[in-house]
Scaffold this active site. Structure first.
Site, PDB file in Angstrom:
ATOM      1  N   ASP A  59       0.831  -1.210   0.000  1.00  0.00           N
ATOM      2  CA  ASP A  59       0.000   0.000   0.000  1.00  0.00           C
ATOM      3  C   ASP A  59       0.866   1.261   0.000  1.00  0.00           C
ATOM      4  OD1 ASP A  59      -2.301  -1.529   0.010  1.00  0.00           O
ATOM      5  OD2 ASP A  59      -2.546  -1.436   2.178  1.00  0.00           O
TER       6      ASP A  59
ATOM      7  N   GLU B 261     -11.732  -1.347  -1.684  1.00  0.00           N
ATOM      8  CA  GLU B 261     -10.974  -0.644  -0.648  1.00  0.00           C
ATOM      9  C   GLU B 261      -9.883   0.179  -1.317  1.00  0.00           C
ATOM     10  OE1 GLU B 261      -9.310  -3.679   1.874  1.00  0.00           O
ATOM     11  OE2 GLU B 261      -8.193  -4.600   0.249  1.00  0.00           O
TER      12      GLU B 261
END
Ligand SMILES: *[C@@H]1O[C@H](CO)[C@@H](O)[C@H](O)[C@H]1NC(C)=O
Ligand SMILES: *[C@@H]1O[C@H](CO)[C@@H](O)[C@H](O)[C@H]1NC(C)=O
Ligand SMILES: *[C@@H]1O[C@H](CO)[C@@H](O)[C@H](O)[C@H]1NC(C)=O
Length: 371
Positions: free
Chosen positions: A62, A257
């Site tokens: 991420d 997400e």
């Protein structure tokens, strides 16, 4: 990251990037179509026409990358939020240590190992938004740390902005329906109003205005929040509930997400990751159910965002921009962000993490307390 667990497996995840064209936002220099094939267990490859990843040569999960003073700074989820500096996106990357000195000041499980940082420079200060959570639950908070010196710090951890599951106003809507992870902040270039987007599974992606100092929601108890993306599951109950139990299934089944808000005149873009991010330990999901990078756009920052075919992101829309390709060389790309090319006169850069089959698809899925 809904299902990412301990984040130990950085060696399996590489920072990567592709340049974006000026059209609806699609990759340029696309490689010739690649034949579908089967690698290992399951069928990881379904993709044609994507360019192969340019290697970032940095193991991250991420990632958040910003450009500042002709250098690149890359932040990753992990213990105390490690970050790195390089003069080239291809590296070599120099470690600058971690954003936090130790655990987050947010008093909840997972504070040693924050997830999914999102970093922004504003008026000479750097803001690192991050999440503290427990895998598979809505026991989550988004916090922020700031510094005036990105090279040397120190960073000041200002702690919690929003919470879900339990804690700070978590029973208020829409905290009661969402999962406070995967922060993204964008200051609306048209009027200077900052917004925070968040969300993972449950009711997917939300957005609320931030106060002008960028460290709290404007109306913390009753935010002017909008739902930006909501996945539709064929054949399932798609009723939108205003309140969900704090812990896992059956409500945490919508695999959207990792949103990232971006503006390029005249459109606002909402990027997100769709599909299974992790846990490819023994079997792979059906091709196409793994992580991929999707986007929609809107004329206003609060939406509605629609994909290339005109479907609302709140009706399950989302144009796939980048997915698994080249027989497992790139598998399950996601956790993406965009770095503007305006400063350099270059293309905007889509960066993301992905798995490489030659390095490994497995995560360490053994999580204490995850049952
Ligand atoms: C960055 O590194 C790549 C790969 O080594 C190289 O092709 C490129 O020219 C470099 N860019 C700059 C601006 O130095
Ligand atoms: C920018 O920072 C300066 C110096 O800290 C401060 O005086 C000014 O008010 C800030 N401007 C904005 C728009 O926040
Ligand atoms: C998208 O959603 C908005 C808000 O609910 C609605 O006004 C609009 O008509 C929808 N657009 C499409 C193409 O469905």
């Amino acid at each position: 990251m809904f299902a990412s667990i301990e984040h130990r497996a950085y060696q399996m995840v590489l920072l990567s990037l592709v340049a974006l064209s000026l059209a609806f936002i699609s990759p340029v220099n696309a490689a010739p179509p690649v034949a579908s094939g089967t690698v290992g267990v399951g069928s990881p490859v379904q993709t044609t026409g994507y360019p192969i990843a340019l290697q970032g040569n940095l193991q991250v999960h991420d990632p958040s990358v910003i450009r500042y003073n002709n250098n690149y700074y890359a932040f990753t989820g992990g213990v105390s939020i490690p970050y790195f500096k390089a003069s080239n996106m291809s590296g070599p990357w120099e470690s600058l240590g971690t954003v936090l000195n130790g655990p987050s000041v947010i008093q909840r499980e997972g504070r040693e190992d924050p997830w999914a940082p999102n970093v922004m420079e504003y008026n000479g200060s750097f803001y690192c938004y991050y999440a503290v959570s427990r895998d598979g639950t809505r026991e989550s908070s988004i916090g922020v740390a700031i510094t005036a010196d990105i090279d040397r710090g120190p960073w000041t951890d200002l702690g919690e902005i929003i919470a879900t599951g339990t804690g700070l106003f978590s029973s208020n809507y829409p905290y009661s329906a969402s999962n406070a992870i995967d922060p993204s902040v964008l200051i609306d270039p048209k009027n200077g109003q900052p917004y925070l987007a968040w969300g993972s599974y449950w009711t997917n992606i939300w957005q609320a205005p931030l106060a002008s100092q960028l460290t709290s929601v404007e109306d913390r108890e009753d935010p002017d929040a909008v739902n930006l993306a909501y996945d539709i599951l064929p054949g399932e109950d798609n009723a939108f509930l205003k309140s969900y139990p704090a812990t896992r299934e059956p409500d945490g089944t919508r695999p959207v997400e990792g949103s990232f808000m971006y503006y390029r005149e005249p459109w606002y873009y909402l990027w997100f990751s769709h599909g299974q991010c992790c846990n490819f330990e023994s079997t792979l999901p059906p091709a196409g159910d793994e992580y991929s990078i999707r986007v929609g756009r809107s004329a206003t920052i609060q939406g509605p965002y629609v994909d290339e075919s005109g479907t609302n992101l709140t009706d399950g829309g989302g144009t796939i921009i980048y997915g698994s390709n080249n027989n497992g060389v790139v598998y399950a790309p996601g956790g993406q962000g965009i770095m503007s090319g305006a400063e350099t006169g270059d293309f905007d850069i889509l960066y993301y993490h992905y798995l490489n089959e030659d390095i490994g698809l497995n995560y360490d899925v053994r999580i204490p307390g995850n049952s």
